[in-house]
Design an enzyme around this catalytic site. Structure first.
Site, short mmCIF file in Angstrom:
data_model
loop_
_atom_site.label_atom_id
_atom_site.label_comp_id
_atom_site.label_asym_id
_atom_site.label_seq_id
_atom_site.Cartn_x
_atom_site.Cartn_y
_atom_site.Cartn_z
N TYR A 119 -27.99 11.13 2.56
CA TYR A 119 -28.72 11.73 3.68
C TYR A 119 -29.94 12.49 3.22
CZ TYR A 119 -25.22 10.26 7.00
OH TYR A 119 -24.42 9.50 7.79
N GLU A 132 1.17 1.54 -4.26
CA GLU A 132 0.01 1.16 -3.46
C GLU A 132 -0.02 1.81 -2.08
OE1 GLU A 132 -0.85 -3.01 -3.26
OE2 GLU A 132 -2.40 -2.78 -1.74
N ASP A 188 1.78 -4.29 -3.54
CA ASP A 188 2.08 -5.47 -2.73
C ASP A 188 1.98 -6.70 -3.64
OD1 ASP A 188 2.40 -4.10 -0.35
OD2 ASP A 188 0.32 -4.41 0.30
#
Lengths: 695, 366
Positions: free
Chosen positions: B100, B199, B251
């Site tokens: 910004y 995870e 996973d």
């Protein structure tokens, strides 16, 4: 010449017109309810445009379609113009008698070659609703307008009039209308939208008649307005005599039988274009007829022989008799700039290119091809391009696939010019519209419906050539756009970013800001051109500036060339850099040396143009090092321009010699008592061009 | 082992050499340049000495001959100036704040946050400094930890705070801050046998609820998807300083393989600091392709993107060993993937009572 027309002329006393109409309505344009309305609008609007053109008035036309009875498909059509009006005593004839009207009697380019004329509309209205057509007409010399209801006695092929009278014609602003015509008729018809609609017809008409202002009020009350974009009226077209190459036996017969000339040599010279005194005698000799034979006494086999001499089949001294081309001033092209304006006002686009080819002759008929292509804007990118076909300024809306003009478009491989065309077949796809206009004294149609132009190898080649040239223009434009974007980036780089890098790095390191010229040369390592074309409000001229930067390490020399609209009346002014004209519409300047890091600006102004006429100048160069932002001069392009110039000059020279050869002086030296040539000789029967050609 | 931290003065000198390269090129009449390693998988190689994947020798020169590159150079200068100002005034900012702030840099402003993140990484690479040296903070979400381990963190008042990640925290655990360097965090003591990185939040909470950390004497760490730098850094510190094994429980899909690679071997984007972030001794626990079959886990078909990712992994040097090649090929053959939480098919306790003990036993950890 025209079978139907002849039959009609011969039999009209016996056959009831209504029967004739019923039998032939498909080619009279009244075969479906929606087409009937378009045909009616077309007849009325064409009449209005033709009348205004002849009277040299800028046309303002109002068309209104109102639904009277939706269930029974009854529609009222009103067409009002500001034309010269029709004298009261002629109204009946114009609207009531089939085939009346001057345009059937002379060979020249006119809108009215197509269709049966306004009488057909009167007839159709009468036959479908039983209502007469209401006509209001005012001519400038009279204070009031004549009003009359015209019907048709279909048995006698005669107009019936009723309710005739006079009234004061006030315009909306309360002023007395100076002159004009208003036709109101009620017919069984259907109003439709889309590609084949009154709206589309008027839109197309507006494109090729940029001098007309057209307002259309549709049945929903919505008003569509196409403004006038030029004050320039189409050139007044001259009537010409038929050319021997385009004549057919029937026509020759009629001309001979009605001739009052005393001998064949005079007949030939005075009734045909392209026939000099010498050629007239040679033709007689080739056809083995006495040159002082009385035309009326020509025998059929002599006529055939003469026709063969016309075609060059019978020769003189072993060679076909040399005939001059017919003059081409009988044609009225719309002209490049006006097509551009017409297209631009009607269709939102980014790029427009138009081209008027020089006039040409095919089978004794002068013709001229004009094309236009517009690209970008709001047009759909994934649909076939819109094809806008015109013959003698009249939109062709049906039978697109069978038309010569479409075939010419399809014969081009558009893929190389930046449009999609699967398999290089068919009409290309892309955000574009292509306009083709054929102007000719004798437009050949595939059928009496007069919606598709018949095959003609010469014409198709001429259209194709024009298409290729436009395609090249489009490709150049697209390439230029790409290059310009790149050049713009480079300029931003060296003008803004690089100085900022130098300044910031110097600040951080607390060292002096370095000189940038070496880096700039390395970064650009090119010669760059930037050109601007802008309308100057104050001077009413178009200012052009061409800036050339040498960002290479070596001195450069070039010839810089730029296009300007010479043919459309653009005049180069304030051209301080001098140079010389290279070809029509191409100016050249020699740049002897441009040192590394130097730049140079060529400026000039274009006078004689209106705002928006000229918005993009093409810049070319000759020289070894590429110039970014300009195109390498394609010498073939110049050759093509010069070629067109040559043809043009030849045409001018020919038409001049044509007139000198038949000048009175020559007459006296030849000691022949021949009458002075008239500007135009009327063919004996009027229907020669009604349907435009042989069946 | 970890990269040497730079002093403020060294950082400035390193940045000035980047500026100097540009400046000198202009003085010599050349386009300004910035030279940096190619940052794709074609240019990462295994560093035997460090045991991680690092950038290779391929260098690319970003020179100001195109508008895009020139703007990058200008932005780099603005970033350097901004960092110098922060160093001089003792401030720091987030990458997002810098993005910004760049609004006021005119021609040098960033087009997207991604651009500013990438440029900060570029500067790390060419200066061999760390983001922390630049006083730039990531936006990224640090991990949370639960387990019987104790560390101290310097709080905002500059005082050291002693925290036990089992007794002094709530159910959400200890939140790992963005800076886990020694000036901010000290590892004190522990009573655990290994660290398990997990995870998904769902699985982390399951293990916490089931008391797995206490039953198996381990530290549980929630990765929150692709782990942040600080997460990978604290795993590495714990592994090295406490000499603890690290197991990774994810996973069973191509994306999890990538997460593991970034923990164990280094991420492609941060290959310049792999030796500082990667934990080469970490082990992939599951879900493996054979788990899907062995435990008959509920599975989903591989998507087109999954297959593309697996194929890309086959040619990724980090997955070049035979175990990974086998796993990837097996998943491709199977055409299936499974989530950690699919283990719930056999009940909520199956993961803690059966699956993990069996898998850990294979590694000799249970």
């Amino acid at each position: 010449m025209s079978g139907i027309a002849q039959k009609l002329a011969a039999n009209q006393k016996q056959v009831a017109i209504s029967e004739f109409f019923e039998k032939n309505k498909h080619f009279l344009g009244f075969d479906s309810l929606s087409r009937s309305l378009i045909t009616a609008v077309k007849e009325a609007v064409d009449n209005a445009l033709d009348a205004c053109e002849e009277a040299r008035i800028l046309p303002t036309i109002n068309v209104q379609v109102t639904k009277i009875d939706a269930k029974k498909d009854i529609i009222e059509l009103t067409v009002e113009d500001n034309g010269p009006g029709i004298p009261q005593k002629s109204i009946e004839k114009v609207f009531g008698q089939l085939l009346f009207g001057s345009r059937f009697h002379a060979i020249r380019q006119s809108r009215g070659q197509q269709g049966i004329g306004i009488t057909g509309v009167v007839m159709y209205s009468q036959l479908t609703t039983g209502k007469p057509t209401h006509v209001k007409s005012k001519i400038a010399t009279e204070a009031t307008a004549a009003v009359v209801d015209i019907g048709l006695d279909t048995r006698k092929n005669k107009a019936t009039k009723s309710n005739s009278g006079r009234e004061i014609w006030e315009e909306e602003n309360g002023e007395i209308k100076k002159h004009g015509l208003e036709v109101t008729c009620r017919m069984k018809a259907k109003y439709q939208k889309g590609r084949q609609s009154v709206w589309q017809y008027l839109r197309m008409t507006s494109i090729v008649n940029p001098h007309a202002e057209i307002t259309f009020t549709d049945p929903e009350g919505e008003i569509h307005f196409w403004p006038r974009v030029t004050e320039r009226l189409p050139r007044k077209v001259e009537s010409i005599k038929p050319h021997p190459h385009g004549i057919l036996l029937g026509q020759l017969q009629r001309m001979l039988s009605e001739s009052k000339d005393s001998r064949m040599s005079v007949f030939l010279r005075m009734n045909f274009s392209g026939v000099s005194g010498r050629a007239a005698k040679e033709l007689c000799a080739a056809a083995e007829i006495e040159f002082n034979l009385k035309p009326k006494s020509m025998k059929p086999e002599q006529m055939r022989a003469l026709l063969e001499a016309f075609q060059g089949e019978k020769m003189f001294n072993g060679k076909p008799v040399k005939l001059l081309n017919p003059p081409t001033n009988c044609l009225s092209p719309i002209e490049e700039m006006l097509i551009k304006k017409g297209l631009s006002k009607t269709i939102d686009s980014r790029y427009a290119t138009t081209m008027t080819r020089v006039p040409n002759v095919s089978l004794g008929n002068p013709y001229q091809v004009e094309v236009g292509l517009i690209f970008g804007g709001n047009m759909a990118a994934d649909k076939p391009v819109e094809v806008l076909r015109f013959a003698n300024r009249v939109p062709l809306m049906y039978q697109q696939g069978g038309c010569l003009l479409t075939k010419a478009i399809e014969s081009v491989d558009w893929r190389q010019y930046g449009l999609d065309q699967p398999g290089a077949k068919g009409v290309p796809k892309g955000p574009a519209a292509i306009l083709v206009h054929l102007a000719s004294t004798n437009v050949q149609f595939t059928s009496e419906a007069k919606e598709a132009l018949a095959e003609n190898g010469e014409v198709i080649e001429e259209v194709r050539k024009a298409m290729l040239e436009m395609g090249r223009g489009l490709r150049k434009h697209l390439e230029k756009k790409k290059k310009m974007a790149k050049t713009k980036e480079k300029f931003e780089l060296i003008n803004d970013i690089l100085p900022a890098i130098a300044k910031k790095s110097a600040e951080i390191l607390a060292r002096p800001i370095p000189n940038l010229s070496g880096s700039i040369t390395k970064i650009m390592s090119a010669v760059i051109s930037e050109s601007e074309t802008e309308w100057n409000k104050a001077t009413k001229m178009t200012d052009v500036s061409i800036k050339i930067y040498n960002y290479t390490a070596r001195a450069r020399a070039y010839t810089i060339l730029a296009t300007w609209p010479e043919k459309s009346g653009g005049i180069i002014k304030n051209n301080a850099f001098g140079g010389r004209k290279e070809a029509t519409g191409v100016w050249a300047w020699k740049l002897e040396t441009l040192q590394p890091g130097e730049n140079l600006t060529i400026t000039f102004s274009l006078d004689g143009l209106e705002k928006g006429d000229w918005t993009e100048t093409d810049v070319f160069y000759r020289g070894s090092q590429e110039i970014i932002g300009a195109l390498k001069m394609d010498e073939k392009y110049l050759d093509e321009i010069r070629n067109q110039e040559k043809i043009m000059q030849e045409l001018v020279a020919k038409s001049e010699s044509h007139y000198t050869e038949s000048s009175p002086n020559e007459e006296t030296t030849q000691n022949e008592e021949e009458p002075q040539p008239e500007p135009a000789v009327k063919p004996p029967t009027g229907q020669a061009t009604l349907f435009g050609g042989e069946l | 082992m970890a990269q040497k931290r730079m002093s403020a003065e060294d950082t400035k000198v390193a940045m000035h050499s980047v500026v100097g390269e540009m400046y000198d090129k202009i003085v010599n009449g050349e386009p300004p340049t910035m030279t940096l390693p190619v940052r794709t998988k074609t240019n990462i190689g295994f560093d035997k000495k460090l045991g991680v994947y690092k950038y290779g020798k391929k260098r690319s020169t970003r020179d100001a001959t195109s508008l895009g590159s020139a703007k990058q150079l200008l932005r780099a200068l603005h970033v350097i100036e901004f960092i110098e100002e922060m160093i001089n005034s003792g401030k720091s900012s987030t990458l997002r704040e810098m993005y910004y702030i760049s609004e006021s840099w005119g021609l040098g402003k960033f087009g997207s946050q991604n651009e500013s993140n990438n440029l900060a990484e570029d500067l790390e690479i060419v200066t061999k400094c760390l983001r922390e040296d630049f006083k730039l903070r990531p936006e990224e979400d640090g991990a949370r930890m639960i387990g019987n381990l104790t560390l101290q963190e310097r709080n905002r008042r500059g005082e050291w705070m002693r925290i036990n990640a089992r007794d002094d925290v709530g159910d959400s655990g200890y939140g790992v801050p963005y800076n886990v360097e020694k000036e901010k965090i000290e590892l004190l003591e522990h009573d655990i046998n290994f660290i398990m990185a997990i995870e998904t939040g769902g699985m982390f909470d399951r293990l916490v609820e089931n008391g797995f950390d206490e039953d198996y004497k381990c530290g549980l760490l929630h990765l929150k998807g692709q782990p942040a730098r600080s997460t990978r850094r604290i795993i590495k510190r714990m592994s090295e300083e406490w000499d603890l094994p690290v197991v990774v429980f994810l996973d069973g899909d191509p994306w999890s393989f990538r997460i593991f690679a970034s923990i164990a071997y280094g991420a492609i984007k941060t290959a310049h600091i792999s030796e500082y972030l990667a934990t080469p001794s970490a082990t992939y626990l599951g879900i493996t392709a054979d788990d899907i079959m062995a435990y008959e886990l509920p599975s989903d078909d591989l998507s087109k993107k999954d297959i593309e990712a697996l194929n890309a992994e086959l040619t990724d040097p980090r997955f070049a060993d035979s175990w990974w090649q086998e796993q990837i090929n097996m998943m491709l053959e199977l055409g299936k993937k499974a989530e950690q939480q699919s283990l719930a098919k056999y009940g909520l306790d199956f993961v803690t009572d059966t699956y993990l003990p069996e898998k850990l036993a294979e590694l000799g950890l249970a």
